[in-house]
Design a protein around this motif. Structure first.
Motif, PDB file in Angstrom:
ATOM      1  N   GLY A   1       0.861  -1.137   0.251  1.00  0.00           N
ATOM      2  CA  GLY A   1      -0.248  -0.151   0.203  1.00  0.00           C
ATOM      3  C   GLY A   1       1.096   1.104  -0.602  1.00  0.00           C
ATOM      4  O   GLY A   1       0.338   2.154  -0.756  1.00  0.00           O
ATOM      5  N   THR A   2       2.155   1.564   0.232  1.00  0.00           N
ATOM      6  CA  THR A   2       3.241   2.311   0.787  1.00  0.00           C
ATOM      7  C   THR A   2       4.016   2.064  -0.640  1.00  0.00           C
ATOM      8  O   THR A   2       4.612   3.186  -0.771  1.00  0.00           O
ATOM      9  CB  THR A   2       3.437   2.658   2.116  1.00  0.00           C
ATOM     10  OG1 THR A   2       2.460   2.388   3.140  1.00  0.00           O
ATOM     11  CG2 THR A   2       4.809   3.398   2.415  1.00  0.00           C
TER      12      THR A   2
ATOM     13  N   THR B   1       4.531   3.218  -3.891  1.00  0.00           N
ATOM     14  CA  THR B   1       2.575   2.831  -5.435  1.00  0.00           C
ATOM     15  C   THR B   1       2.012   3.882  -5.623  1.00  0.00           C
ATOM     16  O   THR B   1       1.550   3.887  -6.275  1.00  0.00           O
ATOM     17  CB  THR B   1       2.720   1.737  -3.565  1.00  0.00           C
ATOM     18  OG1 THR B   1       3.596   1.144  -3.313  1.00  0.00           O
ATOM     19  CG2 THR B   1       1.493   1.006  -4.533  1.00  0.00           C
TER      20      THR B   1
ATOM     21  N   SER C   1      -1.251   4.530  -3.692  1.00  0.00           N
ATOM     22  CA  SER C   1      -2.023   4.185  -3.657  1.00  0.00           C
ATOM     23  C   SER C   1      -2.869   4.787  -3.597  1.00  0.00           C
ATOM     24  O   SER C   1      -4.168   4.048  -3.502  1.00  0.00           O
ATOM     25  CB  SER C   1      -1.655   2.977  -2.503  1.00  0.00           C
ATOM     26  OG  SER C   1      -2.287   3.575  -1.819  1.00  0.00           O
ATOM     27  N   GLU C   2      -3.087   5.875  -3.331  1.00  0.00           N
ATOM     28  CA  GLU C   2      -4.198   6.746  -3.244  1.00  0.00           C
ATOM     29  C   GLU C   2      -4.259   7.705  -4.874  1.00  0.00           C
ATOM     30  O   GLU C   2      -5.957   8.840  -5.362  1.00  0.00           O
ATOM     31  CB  GLU C   2      -4.014   8.055  -2.304  1.00  0.00           C
ATOM     32  CG  GLU C   2      -3.092   9.508  -2.676  1.00  0.00           C
ATOM     33  CD  GLU C   2      -1.336   8.982  -2.943  1.00  0.00           C
ATOM     34  OE1 GLU C   2      -0.771   9.443  -3.817  1.00  0.00           O
ATOM     35  OE2 GLU C   2      -1.748   7.939  -2.452  1.00  0.00           O
TER      36      GLU C   2
ATOM     37  N   SER D   1      -8.741  -4.599  -4.068  1.00  0.00           N
ATOM     38  CA  SER D   1      -8.205  -4.428  -3.307  1.00  0.00           C
ATOM     39  C   SER D   1      -7.815  -2.950  -2.428  1.00  0.00           C
ATOM     40  O   SER D   1      -8.785  -1.554  -2.659  1.00  0.00           O
ATOM     41  CB  SER D   1      -7.022  -3.714  -3.988  1.00  0.00           C
ATOM     42  OG  SER D   1      -5.579  -4.144  -3.026  1.00  0.00           O
TER      43      SER D   1
ATOM     44  N   ASN E   1      -6.710  -1.792   0.149  1.00  0.00           N
ATOM     45  CA  ASN E   1      -5.542  -0.336   0.348  1.00  0.00           C
ATOM     46  C   ASN E   1      -5.367   0.488  -0.962  1.00  0.00           C
ATOM     47  O   ASN E   1      -4.650   1.059  -0.622  1.00  0.00           O
ATOM     48  CB  ASN E   1      -4.247  -1.749   0.370  1.00  0.00           C
ATOM     49  CG  ASN E   1      -4.428  -2.372   1.103  1.00  0.00           C
ATOM     50  OD1 ASN E   1      -5.109  -2.298   2.636  1.00  0.00           O
ATOM     51  ND2 ASN E   1      -2.687  -2.928   1.375  1.00  0.00           N
ATOM     52  N   PHE E   2      -5.938   0.078  -2.417  1.00  0.00           N
ATOM     53  CA  PHE E   2      -5.966   0.961  -3.313  1.00  0.00           C
ATOM     54  C   PHE E   2      -7.248   1.961  -3.495  1.00  0.00           C
ATOM     55  O   PHE E   2      -8.299   1.168  -3.439  1.00  0.00           O
ATOM     56  CB  PHE E   2      -5.046   0.191  -4.842  1.00  0.00           C
ATOM     57  CG  PHE E   2      -3.515  -0.055  -4.697  1.00  0.00           C
ATOM     58  CD1 PHE E   2      -2.852   0.019  -3.894  1.00  0.00           C
ATOM     59  CD2 PHE E   2      -3.868  -1.373  -5.065  1.00  0.00           C
ATOM     60  CE1 PHE E   2      -1.562  -0.468  -3.464  1.00  0.00           C
ATOM     61  CE2 PHE E   2      -3.223  -2.674  -4.126  1.00  0.00           C
ATOM     62  CZ  PHE E   2      -1.508  -1.929  -3.987  1.00  0.00           C
TER      63      PHE E   2
ATOM     64  N   THR F   1      -0.589  -1.969   5.556  1.00  0.00           N
ATOM     65  CA  THR F   1      -1.281  -0.773   6.063  1.00  0.00           C
ATOM     66  C   THR F   1      -2.728  -1.430   6.533  1.00  0.00           C
ATOM     67  O   THR F   1      -3.610  -0.338   6.482  1.00  0.00           O
ATOM     68  CB  THR F   1      -1.548  -0.319   4.019  1.00  0.00           C
ATOM     69  OG1 THR F   1       0.315  -0.352   3.831  1.00  0.00           O
ATOM     70  CG2 THR F   1      -2.670   0.936   3.756  1.00  0.00           C
TER      71      THR F   1
END
Length: 319
Positions: free
Chosen positions: A10-11, A32, A34-35, A84, A86-87, A139
């Motif tokens: 996630g990071t 990443t 991820s946001e 996912s 986390n994303f 995460t």
């Protein structure tokens, strides 16, 4: 011929070049983001692999297979990451196709925690064991289970999703569509959210000084550091989080009857601060017969376990 292992976190995205015996020749990590969206994340991943190949002066033709661990739900046969938590903006991403189109190397994808467990089972804390549960605290919270020497997958590759055990009937909303999921409380994001809730209720902490009142700067590492300085809020949050994890693992012990539980991931660095309360709850709530044959140990392969496990997974699929 070499293998490439990729751990899509996630990071950070951790990428390694592994020798034929699965020792790590070289490794790196890239953000990443991820946001953002799936296109940005996959662009970062591909750029990271290219950078590793350039740095090691390795050609794609020297790579036998690529393994990649991705969090969330997936269609392994089609190489598709369906969802996912986390994303952001991540829906039916053709991870395998995107990688193979770039490098023309056979690529194999699996859930990030299963990949972690493949690594720990072959080379780390699960070696020689036949019934092993792995829980990664990062995460989010992920889990995977080997039973009778076989990785559990389930009909839709969704087995052992402990992160989505419902702990509270009307708890925090989860990206999976439910609420009150274990991973929303026991994870880096979960612990930070718990601290924020306590601060919003008027409690005080040295962490407020460290972040100068900007709670978005809070991290799980800060909670451990504040705990060690005797901060009452940090200690209460660690106790609360450890107990919730204990109830989740008690259910897992009763369901799966593992001989070993391996705890990995960045949040696991909290050690006994977190796992002390966890073990107390397990002692009082897991079935006695199952509890007595199960030990809880830290992962051995460290923060690069997912990357190494992805290499293991690539090799076993390409034999």
């Amino acid at each position: 011929m070499f293998y490439i292992g990729i751990d899509l976190g996630g990071t950070n995205i951790k990428i390694g070049l592994l020798n034929p015996d699965l020792t790590v020749q070289s490794k790196l990590k890239v953000p990443t983001e991820s946001e953002t969206d799936s296109q940005t994340v996959m662009t970062n991943l591909i750029a990271g692999v290219k950078k590793l190949l350039v740095e090691t002066q390795t050609g794609s033709d020297q790579i036998k297979a690529i393994g990649v661990g991705v969090p969330g739900q997936m269609d392994i046969e089609r190489g598709l990451s369906i969802f996912s938590p986390n994303f952001s903006h991540w829906d039916n991403v053709p991870v395998v196709q995107l990688i193979e189109d770039q490098f023309h190397v056979p690529t194999y994808m699996d859930n990030d925690v299963r990949v972690n467990l493949y690594g720990e089972w072959q080379l780390g804390a699960g070696k020689g064991k036949q019934d092993v549960l792995m829980v990664t605290l990062g995460t989010g919270l992920g889990a995977a289970m080997i039973t009778n020497g076989q990785m559990m997958y389930g009909k839709s590759n969704s087995a052992a999703e402990l992160g989505h055990l419902n702990m509270y009937r009307h708890g925090r909303p989860c990206a999976c569509g439910s609420s009150g999921c274990l991973g929303r409380y026991v994870s880096a994001r979960g612990m930070v959210k718990t601290v924020q809730e306590h601060l919003a209720a008027g409690e005080t902490s040295v962490m407020s000084e460290w972040t100068q009142g900007d709670e978005t700067k809070l991290t799980a590492r800060m909670i451990s550091e504040a705990y060690d300085q005797g901060d009452k809020l940090a200690q209460a949050v660690m106790q609360e989080t450890g107990e919730i994890l204990g109830y989740g693992l008690s259910s897992a012990i009763n369901l799966y009857n593992p001989e070993r539980i391996i705890i990995g991931g960045g949040v696991a660095a909290a050690g006994e601060r977190l796992l002390g309360p966890t073990k107390e709850v397990i002692a009082g709530h897991a079935l006695k017969v199952a509890r007595e044959v199960c030990d809880i140990v830290p992962a051995q392969l460290g923060p690069w376990a997912g990357m190494v496990g992805a290499g293991v997974y690539a090799k076993q699929n390409s034999i």
